[in-house]
Design a protein around this motif. Structure first.
Motif, PDB file in Angstrom:
ATOM      1  N   LYS A 132       0.834  -1.200   0.000  1.00  0.00           N
ATOM      2  CA  LYS A 132       0.000   0.000   0.000  1.00  0.00           C
ATOM      3  C   LYS A 132       0.873   1.257   0.000  1.00  0.00           C
ATOM      4  CE  LYS A 132      -3.710   2.206   2.662  1.00  0.00           C
ATOM      5  NZ  LYS A 132      -4.589   2.090   3.842  1.00  0.00           N
ATOM      6  N   ALA A 133       1.936   1.249   0.779  1.00  0.00           N
ATOM      7  CA  ALA A 133       2.832   2.404   0.857  1.00  0.00           C
ATOM      8  C   ALA A 133       3.543   2.640  -0.477  1.00  0.00           C
ATOM      9  CB  ALA A 133       3.855   2.208   1.980  1.00  0.00           C
ATOM     10  N   ILE A 134       4.003   1.571  -1.094  1.00  0.00           N
ATOM     11  CA  ILE A 134       4.680   1.687  -2.387  1.00  0.00           C
ATOM     12  C   ILE A 134       3.715   2.251  -3.428  1.00  0.00           C
ATOM     13  CG2 ILE A 134       5.737   0.369  -4.289  1.00  0.00           C
ATOM     14  CD1 ILE A 134       7.601   0.593  -1.904  1.00  0.00           C
ATOM     15  N   LYS A 135       2.496   1.734  -3.433  1.00  0.00           N
ATOM     16  CA  LYS A 135       1.484   2.216  -4.385  1.00  0.00           C
ATOM     17  C   LYS A 135       1.217   3.704  -4.175  1.00  0.00           C
ATOM     18  CE  LYS A 135      -3.108   1.223  -6.131  1.00  0.00           C
ATOM     19  NZ  LYS A 135      -4.245   0.332  -6.131  1.00  0.00           N
ATOM     20  N   LYS A 136       1.086   4.096  -2.924  1.00  0.00           N
ATOM     21  CA  LYS A 136       0.813   5.494  -2.606  1.00  0.00           C
ATOM     22  C   LYS A 136       1.987   6.392  -3.012  1.00  0.00           C
ATOM     23  CE  LYS A 136      -0.965   8.420   1.085  1.00  0.00           C
ATOM     24  NZ  LYS A 136      -1.372   8.535   2.483  1.00  0.00           N
ATOM     25  N   LEU A 137       3.210   5.929  -2.792  1.00  0.00           N
ATOM     26  CA  LEU A 137       4.381   6.707  -3.211  1.00  0.00           C
ATOM     27  C   LEU A 137       4.417   6.868  -4.731  1.00  0.00           C
ATOM     28  CD1 LEU A 137       7.431   5.581  -1.023  1.00  0.00           C
ATOM     29  CD2 LEU A 137       6.319   7.819  -1.081  1.00  0.00           C
ATOM     30  N   CYS A 138       4.111   5.803  -5.438  1.00  0.00           N
ATOM     31  CA  CYS A 138       4.073   5.866  -6.906  1.00  0.00           C
ATOM     32  C   CYS A 138       3.069   6.904  -7.380  1.00  0.00           C
ATOM     33  CB  CYS A 138       3.720   4.507  -7.505  1.00  0.00           C
ATOM     34  SG  CYS A 138       5.064   3.329  -7.469  1.00  0.00           S
ATOM     35  N   GLU A 139       1.906   6.916  -6.761  1.00  0.00           N
ATOM     36  CA  GLU A 139       0.870   7.885  -7.123  1.00  0.00           C
ATOM     37  C   GLU A 139       1.344   9.308  -6.849  1.00  0.00           C
ATOM     38  OE1 GLU A 139      -2.451   6.529  -4.778  1.00  0.00           O
ATOM     39  OE2 GLU A 139      -2.849   4.830  -6.114  1.00  0.00           O
ATOM     40  N   GLN A 140       2.002   9.506  -5.714  1.00  0.00           N
ATOM     41  CA  GLN A 140       2.489  10.846  -5.373  1.00  0.00           C
ATOM     42  C   GLN A 140       3.601  11.294  -6.312  1.00  0.00           C
ATOM     43  OE1 GLN A 140       3.323  10.416  -1.168  1.00  0.00           O
ATOM     44  NE2 GLN A 140       1.302  11.165  -0.631  1.00  0.00           N
ATOM     45  N   PHE A 141       4.490  10.391  -6.666  1.00  0.00           N
ATOM     46  CA  PHE A 141       5.549  10.733  -7.618  1.00  0.00           C
ATOM     47  C   PHE A 141       4.932  11.104  -8.972  1.00  0.00           C
ATOM     48  CE2 PHE A 141       8.644   9.770  -4.635  1.00  0.00           C
ATOM     49  CZ  PHE A 141       9.930   9.734  -5.164  1.00  0.00           C
ATOM     50  N   ALA A 142       3.929  10.349  -9.389  1.00  0.00           N
ATOM     51  CA  ALA A 142       3.274  10.615 -10.672  1.00  0.00           C
ATOM     52  C   ALA A 142       2.582  11.989 -10.655  1.00  0.00           C
ATOM     53  CB  ALA A 142       2.279   9.511 -10.992  1.00  0.00           C
ATOM     54  N   GLU A 143       1.910  12.295  -9.549  1.00  0.00           N
ATOM     55  CA  GLU A 143       1.233  13.591  -9.408  1.00  0.00           C
ATOM     56  C   GLU A 143       2.220  14.744  -9.477  1.00  0.00           C
ATOM     57  OE1 GLU A 143      -0.970  13.579  -5.748  1.00  0.00           O
ATOM     58  OE2 GLU A 143      -2.325  11.985  -6.416  1.00  0.00           O
ATOM     59  N   GLN A 144       3.408  14.523  -8.921  1.00  0.00           N
ATOM     60  CA  GLN A 144       4.419  15.572  -8.895  1.00  0.00           C
ATOM     61  C   GLN A 144       5.264  15.593 -10.169  1.00  0.00           C
ATOM     62  OE1 GLN A 144       6.601  14.675  -5.341  1.00  0.00           O
ATOM     63  NE2 GLN A 144       4.881  15.138  -3.983  1.00  0.00           N
ATOM     64  N   GLY A 145       5.014  14.630 -11.031  1.00  0.00           N
ATOM     65  CA  GLY A 145       5.756  14.559 -12.295  1.00  0.00           C
ATOM     66  C   GLY A 145       7.191  14.107 -12.125  1.00  0.00           C
ATOM     67  N   GLU A 146       7.490  13.466 -11.014  1.00  0.00           N
ATOM     68  CA  GLU A 146       8.846  12.979 -10.761  1.00  0.00           C
ATOM     69  C   GLU A 146       9.039  11.607 -11.386  1.00  0.00           C
ATOM     70  OE1 GLU A 146      10.403  13.365  -6.768  1.00  0.00           O
ATOM     71  OE2 GLU A 146       8.824  14.827  -6.303  1.00  0.00           O
ATOM     72  N   LYS A 147      10.254  11.384 -11.845  1.00  0.00           N
ATOM     73  CA  LYS A 147      10.603  10.085 -12.425  1.00  0.00           C
ATOM     74  C   LYS A 147      11.588   9.395 -11.522  1.00  0.00           C
ATOM     75  CE  LYS A 147       9.464  10.984 -17.054  1.00  0.00           C
ATOM     76  NZ  LYS A 147       9.110  10.150 -18.122  1.00  0.00           N
ATOM     77  N   LEU A 148      11.522   8.068 -11.564  1.00  0.00           N
ATOM     78  CA  LEU A 148      12.447   7.269 -10.755  1.00  0.00           C
ATOM     79  C   LEU A 148      13.722   6.985 -11.520  1.00  0.00           C
ATOM     80  CD1 LEU A 148       9.916   4.746  -9.218  1.00  0.00           C
ATOM     81  CD2 LEU A 148      10.866   6.793  -8.199  1.00  0.00           C
TER      82      LEU A 148
END
Length: 148
Positions: A132-148
């Protein structure tokens, strides 16, 4: 897990690998220091009549020590930077429970079992919270337009 979630987990694991590398360099540094200390002890007993070869060997060992100390410092700084990035990302969850799970896993490098024991959860609960935490982090990164 989606591709982005797998990438996020790998991004979070960078600290673990950086710590392992730092520990390895630390062992090398210890060995270099022992070599240099051995040179110092042997030279203090017999300073006269040293050959150029012995002086070059001593110089090379001291240069290796200095180089390894610099490598250790650089790697330590790299680990601190990575840890700060991971900590900042985790704090964006704004969920103490999920943050605790990720802190144990990616900053303290505990296993699922260790994390479960320390947080008084079952292994399955830790795995669910982790996902759940990983999924939420992915969503937040996507919202902020950040790439891994």
């Amino acid at each position: 897990m989606t591709d982005n979630e797998i990438k996020m987990a790998e991004w979070l694991k960078r600290g673990f690998y950086a710590k392992k590398k730092l520990e390895t360099i630390e062992l090398l540094l210890k060995q270099c220091k022992e070599n240099a200390e051995g040179l110092t002890r042997s030279q203090s007993f017999n300073d006269s009549g040293q050959s150029d070869t012995r002086i070059n060997t001593a110089e090379n060992k001291l240069l290796k020590l200095a180089e390894t100390e610099q490598q250790y410092t650089n790697e330590k700084n790299r680990l601190l930077k990575i840890s700060a990035e991971i900590s900042d990302a985790i704090s964006q969850l704004h969920n103490d429970d999920l943050e605790a799970v990720l802190i144990h896993r990616y900053l303290l490098f505990h296993t699922v079992e260790q994390t479960a024991e320390l947080l008084n959860y079952s292994d399955g609960t830790i795995k669910r919270k982790h996902k759940k935490a990983i999924k939420k982090l992915c969503e937040q990164f996507a919202e902020q337009g950040e790439k891994l």
